[in-house]
Write a protein that holds these residues in place. Structure first.
Motif, PDB file in Angstrom:
ATOM      1  N   PHE A 173      -2.250  -6.916  -3.115  1.00  0.00           N
ATOM      2  CA  PHE A 173      -3.525  -6.574  -3.937  1.00  0.00           C
ATOM      3  C   PHE A 173      -3.674  -7.792  -4.913  1.00  0.00           C
ATOM      4  O   PHE A 173      -2.698  -8.007  -5.767  1.00  0.00           O
ATOM      5  N   ALA A 192       0.805  -1.124   0.012  1.00  0.00           N
ATOM      6  CA  ALA A 192      -0.070  -0.222  -0.017  1.00  0.00           C
ATOM      7  C   ALA A 192       0.968   1.195   0.148  1.00  0.00           C
ATOM      8  O   ALA A 192       0.602   2.350  -0.664  1.00  0.00           O
ATOM      9  N   SER A 212      -9.612  -4.419  -5.169  1.00  0.00           N
ATOM     10  CA  SER A 212      -8.985  -4.445  -3.946  1.00  0.00           C
ATOM     11  C   SER A 212      -7.800  -3.199  -3.915  1.00  0.00           C
ATOM     12  O   SER A 212      -7.681  -2.596  -2.855  1.00  0.00           O
ATOM     13  N   LEU A 213      -7.533  -2.837  -5.030  1.00  0.00           N
ATOM     14  CA  LEU A 213      -6.562  -1.534  -5.412  1.00  0.00           C
ATOM     15  C   LEU A 213      -7.495  -0.400  -5.202  1.00  0.00           C
ATOM     16  O   LEU A 213      -6.833   0.399  -4.426  1.00  0.00           O
ATOM     17  N   ARG A 272     -10.095   0.247  -3.502  1.00  0.00           N
ATOM     18  CA  ARG A 272     -10.972   0.432  -2.348  1.00  0.00           C
ATOM     19  C   ARG A 272      -9.847   1.117  -1.357  1.00  0.00           C
ATOM     20  O   ARG A 272     -10.208   1.390  -0.484  1.00  0.00           O
ATOM     21  N   THR A 273      -8.744   1.290  -2.014  1.00  0.00           N
ATOM     22  CA  THR A 273      -7.622   1.787  -0.822  1.00  0.00           C
ATOM     23  C   THR A 273      -7.914   3.382  -1.038  1.00  0.00           C
ATOM     24  O   THR A 273      -7.575   4.148  -0.070  1.00  0.00           O
ATOM     25  N   VAL A 297      -6.658   5.414  -2.959  1.00  0.00           N
ATOM     26  CA  VAL A 297      -5.398   6.398  -3.285  1.00  0.00           C
ATOM     27  C   VAL A 297      -5.891   7.168  -4.577  1.00  0.00           C
ATOM     28  O   VAL A 297      -5.193   8.181  -4.661  1.00  0.00           O
ATOM     29  N   GLU A 342       0.673   4.181  -2.588  1.00  0.00           N
ATOM     30  CA  GLU A 342       0.674   5.567  -2.364  1.00  0.00           C
ATOM     31  C   GLU A 342       1.680   6.521  -3.154  1.00  0.00           C
ATOM     32  O   GLU A 342       1.677   7.504  -3.598  1.00  0.00           O
TER      33      GLU A 342
END
Length: 295
Positions: free
Chosen positions: A119, A87, A124-125, A127-128, A130, A91
């Motif tokens: 991920f 993560a 799934s990516l 939902r961060t 970012v 970022e």
């Protein structure tokens, strides 16, 4: 009024030209030497996608995004979820894309490999959060007109549609303008059938169709095998069985004309534009585009 009517007639006479009007192209992170040919062939603001196959090339992908932005293009980095190590690295990457290259659009895909980090899927990516945090406003998602045998084998026939519905909902809820960017293929027919299936199942995202530019049969077979594209590649493989045809250059004229006619005759399918792959080189690709436009 008369001029407007004549313009409409001209458009309908060359659906291939109209379909290519707002096309995008793709480069690799190490193709900085292609900037000048892109400047000569593309309009300012054109979308140039930056592929990522090797996770170690993220620094080069960022540098390519900066080069494209400086030269007046809209850089669109590929963001394969399974090639993101953490993560924190996600970022950092998105912050640099946005802050150093002004990136506002990405193509988020699964990646087709074993996950390097946490991920395992595009959602799934996403939902961060970012992407939204760093001002990404437009989101490309992978589309599979000819299916994806790995996903179907693991999760069943309905998995692709279910995943698209979830991602479409996420984009709508978070203010992301989403669209589908398809794998490359060699015929328009699968796109038509797939688009109808999407619309029947509530998927309304516009479709950007992946089209291989002019290239030898040998080259197209190589990329078809590497990328695992589907049934429409059979005609290319069949031609490759004839050794004398291996160096014959195949052009996507018929496919682009068919897609242009679909775009005009069935706008409800949402077939929006072309995304061109320069498998035979940029010189061949842009020469062909110019030929189509001049017809």
């Amino acid at each position: 009024m008369m001029a407007s009517m004549l313009a409409t007639v001209r458009q309908s006479q060359n659906p291939a030209r109209d379909f290519l009007e707002d096309h995008s192209v793709e480069v690799t992170p190490r193709q900085g030497d292609k900037i000048e040919i892109l400047r000569q062939a593309l309009k300012p603001g054109s979308r140039v996608y930056i592929a990522l196959i090797n996770p170690d090339e993220v620094p080069q992908q960022i540098e390519m995004a900066k080069m494209l932005a400086v030269n007046g293009f809209n850089p669109v980095p590929h963001l394969p979820a399974r090639l993101v190590r953490s993560a924190a690295s996600l970022e950092d990457r998105i912050a640099r894309f946005a802050g150093e290259a002004g990136v506002t659009q990405v193509l988020a895909i699964g990646g087709g490999l074993a996950p390097l980090g946490e991920f395992s899927s595009t959602i799934s990516l996403l939902r961060t959060g970012v992407l939204e945090k760093h001002g990404i406003r437009k989101l490309g998602l992978a589309g599979h007109p000819e299916g994806n045998s790995d996903i179907v084998k693991a999760y069943g026939e309905g998995a692709l549609l279910e995943a698209l519905a979830v991602k479409q909902a996420y984009a709508a809820e978070h203010g992301l303008e989403a669209y589908l960017a398809t794998q490359f293929l060699f015929a328009a027919e699968p796109v038509e059938g797939w688009a109808k299936q999407l619309r029947a199942n509530g998927i309304t995202l516009p479709i950007h169709v992946g089209i291989p530019g002019p290239a030898t049969i040998k080259t197209l077979v190589k990329y078809a095998v590497l990328c695992g594209v589907g049934p429409s590649a059979r005609m290319i493989r069949k031609q490759a069985l004839n050794v004398t045809k291996l160096l014959t250059v195949s052009r996507p004229d018929e496919m682009v004309s068919d897609l242009g006619r679909l775009q005009q005759s069935q706008p409800e399918l949402g077939i929006a534009r072309a995304h061109l792959y320069p498998f035979g080189g940029f010189d061949k690709l842009f020469h062909w585009v110019d030929e189509v436009r001049s017809l």
